[in-house]
Design a protein around this motif. Sequence first.
Motif, PDB file in Angstrom:
ATOM      1  N   ILE A 181     -43.618  20.451   5.024  1.00  0.00           N
ATOM      2  CA  ILE A 181     -43.071  19.230   4.279  1.00  0.00           C
ATOM      3  C   ILE A 181     -43.319  19.286   2.854  1.00  0.00           C
ATOM      4  O   ILE A 181     -44.313  19.798   2.542  1.00  0.00           O
ATOM      5  CB  ILE A 181     -43.865  17.921   5.031  1.00  0.00           C
ATOM      6  CG1 ILE A 181     -43.607  17.488   6.249  1.00  0.00           C
ATOM      7  CG2 ILE A 181     -43.407  16.518   4.084  1.00  0.00           C
ATOM      8  CD1 ILE A 181     -44.550  16.728   7.022  1.00  0.00           C
TER       9      ILE A 181
ATOM     10  N   TYR B 239     -38.267  17.570   5.063  1.00  0.00           N
ATOM     11  CA  TYR B 239     -38.646  18.605   5.767  1.00  0.00           C
ATOM     12  C   TYR B 239     -38.103  19.917   5.206  1.00  0.00           C
ATOM     13  O   TYR B 239     -36.805  19.988   4.821  1.00  0.00           O
ATOM     14  CB  TYR B 239     -37.792  18.437   7.133  1.00  0.00           C
ATOM     15  CG  TYR B 239     -38.393  17.406   8.127  1.00  0.00           C
ATOM     16  CD1 TYR B 239     -39.749  17.366   8.880  1.00  0.00           C
ATOM     17  CD2 TYR B 239     -38.056  15.993   8.265  1.00  0.00           C
ATOM     18  CE1 TYR B 239     -40.505  16.441   9.497  1.00  0.00           C
ATOM     19  CE2 TYR B 239     -38.385  15.210   9.026  1.00  0.00           C
ATOM     20  CZ  TYR B 239     -39.724  15.162   9.801  1.00  0.00           C
ATOM     21  OH  TYR B 239     -40.135  14.117  10.384  1.00  0.00           O
TER      22      TYR B 239
ATOM     23  N   THR C 220     -40.289  12.382   0.732  1.00  0.00           N
ATOM     24  CA  THR C 220     -40.651  13.644   1.530  1.00  0.00           C
ATOM     25  C   THR C 220     -39.383  14.362   2.121  1.00  0.00           C
ATOM     26  O   THR C 220     -38.320  13.704   2.381  1.00  0.00           O
ATOM     27  CB  THR C 220     -41.497  12.925   2.798  1.00  0.00           C
ATOM     28  OG1 THR C 220     -40.709  11.899   3.475  1.00  0.00           O
ATOM     29  CG2 THR C 220     -42.811  12.522   2.443  1.00  0.00           C
TER      30      THR C 220
END
Length: 828
Positions: A284, A278, A276
């Motif tokens: 995301i 940001y 993942t």
Amino acid sequence: MKSLHISLSSVLRIALLVGGLPLVVSRQARSGEPPDVITPGQIEADWLRQETLRGGDPPAAPAGSVAPAPGAASPVVHWSSTRHPVRLVFERGFKLAAHLRQLGAPIDAEEKALLDAASLQLPADATPEAQDQAYFQARWAVRRLALRNPLLDFDSVLFVKHAPGLFGHISDQFYSWWSRPGGGVFVLEGLKSDQPKLRCLTADFAEGSFMRPELSYDGKKVLFAYAKYDPKVAGLLDKASKANQPEDTFFHIFEINLDGSGMRRITRGRYDDFDTRYLPGGDIIFLSTRKGVFLQCSKENTQRTINADLPDSFVRCGYDPIGNCNYRPDPVFTLHRMNASGDNMHPISAFENFEYTPSVAADGRILYTRWDYIDRSNGHFFSLWSTNPDGTNAQLVYGNYTMRPQAKYEARSIPGSQRLVCTAGAHHSDVGGSLILLDRNRGTEEGAPVVRLTPEVPFPETETGVESCGSYYANPWPLSEQHFLVAWSDRHLPPGREEKDPNENPLNATGIYLLDSFGNLDLIYRDPAISSGCPIPVRARPVPPIPAETVAWDGPQEGRFFLQDVYAGLTGVPRGTIKALRIVGVPPKTQPQYNTPSIGVSMEDPGKFVLGTVPVEADGSAFFRVPSGVSLFFQALGGDGLAMQTMRSLTYVQPGQTLSCVGCHESREAAPAGGASQLALRREPSKLTPGPEGSWPLRFDRLVQPVLDRSCVSCHQPGATDPQGAKFDLTAARAYDNLLAFGDKNLHQLVFERDRSVPGQTPARQSRLWAMLTAEKGHAETQLDPASLKRLALWMDIYAQRQGHFSNEQELQLQDLRQQLAGLLIEN
């Protein structure tokens, strides 16, 4: 645990006993029970281990790096050692000191300590103990210098403890079923103090595996992937059947505040979601197996995965090591995006194969690795790509043809630089290898843009065997072009197979280090029981710009391509030659078994369906409509209908996007030519003119066999009047194999995978079969009509496959897709 100083003689005895295992001593740790932080003795033991693995001359500073200041202190070493590489210690240390002075670091005391160590009056017959003491004095002086670096403007490091999976492979390492338990997400606090402390953020989680964390731009939140451990999962004989694996043992995405509060789970379902990152606007991005078997990637289709466990798609070259039972399936994972709560999930890639290790670049683009083998070898082509966060403008950054290094991944922007740092790794192992800097201003292929940051580690699998690398690096986090947080292993990479032997695939492979371009490597943290990696400074960091969002996800599921000049890059092809482009779609593989079904001459042929052709204008331009979310490649066709050039990569558009390119395999540094607008832009975008029956879905028995039955089989079948003709059987049972074998397997050789395309070197144009069929008097006074020749040319040029789909169900889906796309087609 009390501080422990390990003498050199004790260390050497331990090394003999453990056969090269990491020279640290500490208690076993569970996820919520971290071991004590490293001791001076462990640091000294690590230096000795480095000596055996990182010997040789110190690396040169990367081109363009800050040079030592004029007049900077230089080593005047008054002693040597038969036991230690003291020359290297001082060379590296004084280069670091000169560089830190240029950064304005107050290092008078630390530099004096290094000078004092260099000025020791050590006699030539000094005892081993005296040499040891002097050597460690020098290493401690360099370490204290390193910790005075003003770029270490943080006092905590976020990292993960993670046991490498059972199966060492660039893809398998990310599957939950091969995971091993232990570790967690941690913060090392008081990094530069004498007594740093370790804090676990995931102590309340059940035993499981934690992977590749991410810190928010304000330094307050953490994303990570977690899979609960179930010892039965790795042994499942049919891992492709999702119902066999508990839902909570798949990797899912979690978020927690850095202070340990606010834990929440974001994704669910029987899919692996991980890696993942940001985005600047709060969304995301992540990798996921949710791509599945959809022919058209779309928001609507991805939304279906939220409430249902849908089938996966698989790599084309996967194999099962214990038979046809789906013990080792390889589901494809690609880039996806969602908002912070997990809503609005959608794909931002329509690529048919794997994508790896995304990061958000300084300019807001997403950097990632693509495994790109379309009608070419699967071995080497792990290239570095970028895309906008909305999935538009996927384009090569480095290495479309580059074989050394083999896999280019973990790319990150370097603060204050146009360069990227990247891990140069292997196909058949876990993420890890040598570290390189990439300067795209110096090219996009081979060695020109590459500066080796860690030249003591060869490129695994291309310069040495995976298991011949005595050490490796991974997870670089750049502080500048010269300074990095990294994971380093004093073991070789695990082999590309399932491996439980701790000597071949250790749980405790890596620790966290501070690395500089002068060759200094200083231990920050290492857990003797489990690997530590993915270090991230705990601090706020600059927020990249937010590129404009242009995708109309809920609008018509189509986009447009604009080609400025097809001749740009078609060396040796005269203008006026190219009359059309053929647009070919590539569907996902629906079975986990290698070469099942056998659809072509290569056991890893991609599926294909011909959407149709579009015209190329007299000036070489083309402008046309295509479905969005479908992996496509193009062929440039001459006036004779034969391909002149073929892509061996894939592209796609998002809904509402118009994607443009300069030419056909043009230089990637080329700029569009100026002047009048292209002819294709003076009209509406072209619709697609579909090919003949049997091209969508692709089927030899419907595309080619009708021509043979009509014009050839009467003479070419068992029992025919002409004995020679009867030997060349073109009935439905034998025609496919015999056409490929014609002329000493000429066509078979022409359509087998090649690593790059060359203008004019295409199957139909070069084949002996085509030459015979188009001879002036035909073959045996039989001349095929233009429509029949068109069918044969199309079949040869899209690599003579038996069929282009992987199941009967997928064939029906391709038929349905054609009906859905009727508005893009010109039907006869």
